[in-house]
Structure formats: structure tokens, C-alpha cells
Enzyme design. Sequence first.
Site, PDB file in Angstrom:
ATOM      1  N   ASP A  99      -9.410  -6.788   1.606  1.00  0.00           N
ATOM      2  CA  ASP A  99      -8.290  -7.130   1.232  1.00  0.00           C
ATOM      3  C   ASP A  99      -7.823  -8.486   1.684  1.00  0.00           C
ATOM      4  OD1 ASP A  99      -7.467  -4.539   0.469  1.00  0.00           O
ATOM      5  OD2 ASP A  99      -6.659  -3.889   2.283  1.00  0.00           O
ATOM      6  N   ASP A 117       0.776  -1.030   0.062  1.00  0.00           N
ATOM      7  CA  ASP A 117      -0.201  -0.071  -0.077  1.00  0.00           C
ATOM      8  C   ASP A 117       1.004   1.178   0.085  1.00  0.00           C
ATOM      9  OD1 ASP A 117      -2.226  -1.604   0.512  1.00  0.00           O
ATOM     10  OD2 ASP A 117      -2.469  -1.123   2.385  1.00  0.00           O
ATOM     11  N   ASP A 177      -5.059  -3.556   4.442  1.00  0.00           N
ATOM     12  CA  ASP A 177      -5.632  -3.195   5.940  1.00  0.00           C
ATOM     13  C   ASP A 177      -7.163  -3.435   5.702  1.00  0.00           C
ATOM     14  OD1 ASP A 177      -6.207  -1.116   3.883  1.00  0.00           O
ATOM     15  OD2 ASP A 177      -4.702   0.373   4.696  1.00  0.00           O
TER      16      ASP A 177
END
Length: 908
Positions: free
Chosen positions: A650, A341, A646
Site C-alpha cells: 500500500d 479499508d 496497512d
Amino acid sequence: MQKLAVKQDTGAEEKQILWHTSSIEQVLKKLGTNPAGLTQKEAESRVLTHGLNRMPKQEKRSAIHRFLLHFNNILIYVLLGSALITAFLNHWIDTSVILAVVFTNAIIGFIQEGNAEKAMDAIHELLAPHASVLRDGMRQSIAGEMLVPGDIVLLEAGDKVPADIRLLSAHGLSIQEAILTGESVPVDKDCSCVAMDAPLGERSCLGFSGTLVTAGQGKGVVVTTGASTEIGRISGLISKVETLTTPLVKQMNVFAKWLTVLILAIAILLLLFGYFVDHYDFTELFMAVVGLSVAAIPEGLPAILTITLAIGVKAMASQNAIVRRLPAIETLGSVSVICTDKTGTLTLNEMMVTSALVHQSVFTLEGAGYQPKGLLKLNDKVVSPFEHVALGEIARAAVLCNDAELREREGAWVVEGDPMEGALLAFAAKCGVGAQGEQNTWRRVDTIPFDAKHRFMATLNHSPDNRASVFIKGAPERVLAMCNKQRKADGGSERLEEAYWRKTADGIASLGQRVLAFAVKDIPNEDMQLNHADVEGGCTLLGMVGLIDPPRAEAITAIGECHDAGIRVKMITGDHGATAAAIAKQIGLKNPNKVLTGNDLDTFDDAKLKEEVLDCDIFARTSPEHKLRLVMALQSHGMTVAMTGDGVNDAPALKRADAGIAMGKKGSEAAKEAAELVLADDNFASIAAAVQEGRTVYDNIKKVISWTLPTNAGEASTILVAMLFGMTLPITPVQILWVNLITAVTLGIALAFEPTEKNTMRRAPRPQEEPLLTGELVWHIVLVAALFLGGVFGIYSYAIERGYSVELARTIALNTLVVMEIFHLFFIRNIYSTSLTWEAIRGTRIVWIVVITVTLAQFAITYIPLLQGIFETRAIPFFDGLLIIGTGLTLFAIVEIEKQVRLNLKAR
Ligand code: ATP
């Protein structure tokens, strides 16, 4: 297996029924609380009466039980069997040495297992969940175990319900209750009470402890905690003991078992052969065979491998990488691509609004952190916010469509909630709009919470004069698609100039800023519910803001390290392509000019994706489903993929990745549950550190094996060769037992503690399918065993030729064996580079501790008369002592030269 401990408390049953059959007001009254939450003081006093909100811990196995378990092992049975037979034969010395081997092994295993369990417990503590509650009327995050009945809990997608709660409000809330009901489809929740006899899965106004929120938001009051919750009542105990192992270690243990069986078979054959063919004396023969078996069985190996893992788990935790599933330690070592990310991992997630665009004007804002103070400028001149009506309107939208709170703590401003929303509150304050005032005036009636798929958030608010407005904030292209008008500077509206806004948004994004658009829509005031359809069109764009989020300095270094280690780093973000590309440049990703967006990925079929995925390092505007496809595309190239995540959505990608990594701070419980590794600090640098640690653990496992197996093979072959060729044994069985006792459980352990080799992060990742026992390792075992054999027989023959007694010759051979093992230990410490550096020779504290211990023990049996009697040894003359060391050095030189040649050939 854990026994079910169902409480038969009828009082509790009745109470339980009350929670889903009574009205919210009755429930609150019964619990002595109100929608603004308990006071901190009241909550603290309730902890004393209700106890902590946690499941009773599983009773640990008793120390004696744990100690005895170390004997439950085929390797040990064989040794114990030998001890028994030697005792029958009245060979008490041999019996005691064998028993000493067994006990020392068990004691070391017991102590180290205790340490390992402590390491795992500490890790579970680190993973303890938090809960968002209202206390003293304020939102705060507290440790889940501090929850008490009466607390008001806030839930959002990805959270684990922290206790049994009765819902007070629910917006699109659905919860997956599989752990209670076995039903994996999430159930929709609302606040209305249900019939008394509704089964658990239909009690839609309750949230149950341990279940996962899959969508929406909700608020509820805690009705029961800890063991009294539904999950507590069913299972009583849910904490399970995790054994410290990985597939590789399991494989090694199986290997060790088969090796034992093989050795036993050889031993029996030898016994029969020696007795019936060579007509050896049985007792003598039996002792030799026992010596051979004990020497060959790698009894210390399982314990040392467990220690190696425990040290790895601890080392990773100290680097903020918490291992949830042990096999991950191994996988991490072979990771060849990390998909990460952006926000919070590569950047600091400390946001600040620095620009605001309102109808042709670009305002800039100054300030520090979340401090709600700072200058507002237009064309480089400080201006007053009150002169700009349209700016005030964005600011209002920013505070109403917002779930965060800013608080001043010890002089610093901190955010409770999403940092970006915190930054919006600070921005509004700089524009003269106070959050509290607006939020009190504009009552929120309903919400569409933000989710990574839709990329916007909307709230329905009623003004004091009873107007109903929807406030929207979100990714520019999403919000623009909802609008057909735009706000003018004077507060009026006109037709939307979409192209202008798109261009402006791209411009801010290419500076590395996150862009957020704001819109509003008035709807009939009788509408009390907000649906996606309400915001699909007809909205008025208020403007946009640009937020900076500086890259993490340590992430830049870590990315460089990963590239050196042959690991590709890919950024997969929900953010705008231009923002992602700008950040990628700043942090040093490869190929920062190529960006693929979620839309691009949607047009690719799997074959095209496989082709494109290798070369591109930036994936923007992706949703969680894209992550899953990306993982699979990379895996189809045979890569070992680490993937961060997160959000609740996901989880599939995290599960599918070889190493799923969840964010400890901003990650949802759902993501943590799906992940193998949790980052305590959300920092990319911790992933790089974990990969390095993973490589170190793998190397150390390999070193332990590369040292142990040749050692065992060398010791055993000494006896085997002598017996087969009918020679005098150069080392007696009892001496071999001694060597095994002091070396196997001491020298080998030092390798478990080996620090990271210098070039660890300069090597290419280990191929996923590479077996542990590679051809190279087998060759090493054969070579070293042959050198041991040559060394022992060589020095023994030399001593006999010099006319020494057999006892002295054997003492010299015995010491040579131990010295060669020590030199081999120094060699094995650096399997990937030269051992001829000062650092390699200096060793580590633990290496020297074991070397000195072993040397002292050798001096003891060589020179102390009592021990000389037991082990039939003699004092070694000084010159021969030097010769022994010389033999060790020679072994070292040969294996070192062989390694250098091999490494050079490989490099070429
Ligand atoms: P990553 O952490 O993967 O880099 P991200 O946090 O940048 O991703 P998301 O959180 O999925 O990505 O956000 C994607 C976009 O959605 C953002 O660029 C922003 O425009 C918008 N967005 C993010 N958070 C919110 C929010 N709370 N309300 C409204 N819109 C939001």
C-alpha cells in the site's frame, strides 16, 4: 548535521563476521539460545547486560541555546535595533518597553516550543515499533526496544527488521536495505552462510535493523541490538529533530519577514520625510517611527502559529490520530474524499466463523468471540462434528494453514496474529480439531504466505506416515481456480461443481460475511519446497466458511459526519464484492448498490476510470496497485484524497495520496513509514476526528492571522496618519509599544486554543488551492484597521473638544484601542457563524484569562500614579469609561453585521 560516530571496535568487527560466516547451530550456540526462543526470565536479564534495543537519543539543544534561538529572527533584530537606539537617545522607558516585548515574546515562544517538542516526543513514543518473537516457546508481540541478542524474531512482509538478525529460515523473503546500502531493489534472503569478505549488501543470511521486509516470511535470531547494529554503527544517531511547521506556517513566516522589510522601508522613508520636509525634531520623530514599526511588525505571529500547530498535534493524538508529518494537519482540513479499508477500519476486525459449507451441507456455528467453544448445527439441529468427516478435514486445513495462536488471558480469548486466522482456530476447536495436536502431527515444511495480491495462503505439511499435502485457504474464486475436484461428505472426491460453489459463495457474501475457501493437494513427499506452480491446478476443494465481522457503530456515525462535511467516503477492500456491498449498506455509504471490482478497474483506461470513480463508493477485490490508480483518478478531479492502508504494497498509494493514513495496530511498518498519519486504533471514526481537528487548526491559524494583522495595521496606521497629516499623535509611541506588548503576546494566544466551531463538520471542504490571504481576509484587515483608526481618532477628537488635557485624551484613545481589540477578539472566534450566541459570549477559560489580564493591566496604567508618570496617562472619568466600552461594542456591531450580510450573500 549529525556527525557520524563510527565505532572502531575490532572485537565487535570480529564478532560481526562470525554471524554471517558460521552455521546456524554455531550462531545459536554462541548466543546461548535455541530455535524455540529465550525464556522471558532470561530475556529480562539480558536486557540488563545489553541495554535496550534503541539508538542513542540525539542530544537535545540546551535550554539556553533554545531560548537564544528565539532572538534569531529579523523581526526581533529590528526591535533590538530600536531598543539600542532609544537607549542612546536616553529614552529608557521606551527601551525597557521594547525589551519587554522582545523578552516576553521569547519566553512565551520558549515555553510553548518546549511543550511542542514534548508533544512530538510523545508521538514518537506512540509510533515505537513492535516485534514478533518467540519467548517461552510461544509467539508474542513485544516492544522492539525489549529485544535482546538470542531472541528469535518472526518476520513478514511489511515488517521493519527490529535488530540485526541471522536468519534461521526464509520463505520467499526479500528485504529492502536502501538505508544501509543505498540500493533500493530488495535483496533475496536465505539462511546459508556467506564468505567472510562478503560486502554488506551480499550478506544474504543476515537481516539488518531498520531495513524493510518487502515480501515473504522469515525467522531469525537476534545477534546485535541498539547502537551495535549496522545502522547504529554507521550513523550512531538516527533520530532527527523535526521542526514544528507546515507549508502554510512557513508561508506566513516568510510573509511576516517581508512585511517587516516593507515596514522598515516605510519607516526610513518617513524618517527622511519628517526630518527633511516637515522638519520635525529628530528624537521625537525617531520615537514615533519606532512606535510605528513595533506596532506594525507582527512579532508574536510565528510563536502563536507554532503553538496552534502543537495544540493541533496534541488534540489529534488524543483522538488516536498520530501525525507523522506535520503538513498533514493542514491537508487533513481540506480532504474532500476518504478512501478507506474495510476490515478493522469500518468493521471491528473481530471475526467469527458462523457458517461452514461442506458438500451440499450448510453448518452453522454459534459462540462468542474467539472462545473455542460453541454449538455446531445442521438444519437447526445440534450435531456432533465427529459424524462429519469432511468438516473435520476443513478444520484441519484451517489450523495447518494458519499462523495465529489463541490464548486465554484473564478469562478472555485473544488472538496473537491475524484475527481471521484466530477465528479459524476457534472454528476448528468447535469442530473438535485441536490446533496444537494437528500442528505437531503435520509438520510444516514450507509456506506461501498470504499476500493481498494473490489472496491465498498455502502450506506444505508432512504427515507422520510421510505423506506430503498442500493445504490452501483463500478467496473463493482464487481457490476454485486451483481445483478440479471437490470433497464428498464421505471423504471421497468427485468433479468440481464450480457454478454451485460460486453461487453459494455469493449467497454468504451478500449477508456481509467474508468467505474463505479451503483446498488440499497431495504432492510427492520428497518435495520440500512449495511454489506457486504447485498449487496452480489439481487441487481438491474441501469447502468454504463464512465469517462475520460486525461494523463499528462509531464508524456509522463518523461516515454520516463526513457526508455532512461534504466529504465522500469510499471503501476500497480486498474482500468479495457482495460482502463489501452488504457492509456498505449497514454503515451508510452512498450508492451501496454500485460495486466495481479490481477486474473491472483493470479493463478501464485512465479516462474511463476518471469518469467512473466519482460515482462509485465500493471497490472490491482490489489489490494495492488499484489503490494507486484510484488515488490518481480522484486527484485528477482536483480532490484532496485521504487514503488508508496497512500492507507493504500500500506504500505507493499512501505516498501518492494527499493524506496517507496507516493503521497503527494491524498496519505494517512499511505502511506507517509511507503515511502522514497513523491511526492508533485503526478506527474510521478517528479519521473523521482528525479531519475535524485539521479543519480546526486551519481555522485557528486563520483566526490568529485575521486578528493579528488588522490589530497591527490599526495600531500602525494611527501613528502613520497622524504623522502624515502633521497632527498630534492620539497615542504616544511608548503607549503604542505598551499596547503591543500586552496585546500581541496575550490576546492573540487565546486564539491558538480555540475549540472547534460548531458547524465545522457541516461546511464543504476548503478548496485545495485556496490561498490563506483571501480577498475576504484582506477586506477584513482593511475594514477593521479603518474602524480602529476611526475609533481612536474619533474618541481623541471628542476628548479634546470636551476640553480634556492631551494626556487624558490620549489615555482615553489608548484604552479605546485595547477595548476594540478585545471586542475584535470575541468577533473573530466565530468566523463562520454568528457571534451572537450565549456560547460565543461565554467564551473559553483561556479567552477570559487573557481578557481579564489585559483589563487589569489597562486599569493599572490608567490609575496607578507611578505608571501614570511613566506612560503619561491620566485617570479616566466613569462616563468616558462607558463611552470606551460603547466604542468597542460599536466596532463589534459593525463587523458582525458585515459578516452576517456577507455570509447571507454567500449562502444565496
Ligand atoms: P481491507 O482491509 O482492505 O478491507 P481485506 O483485509 O478485506 O481488505 P485482504 O486482507 O486483502 O482484504 O483480503 C482479501 C481476501 O483475501 C479476503 O477476502 C480473503 O478471502 C482472503 N484472505 C485474507 N486473509 C487471508 C489469509 N490470511 N489467508 C488466506 N486468505 C486470506
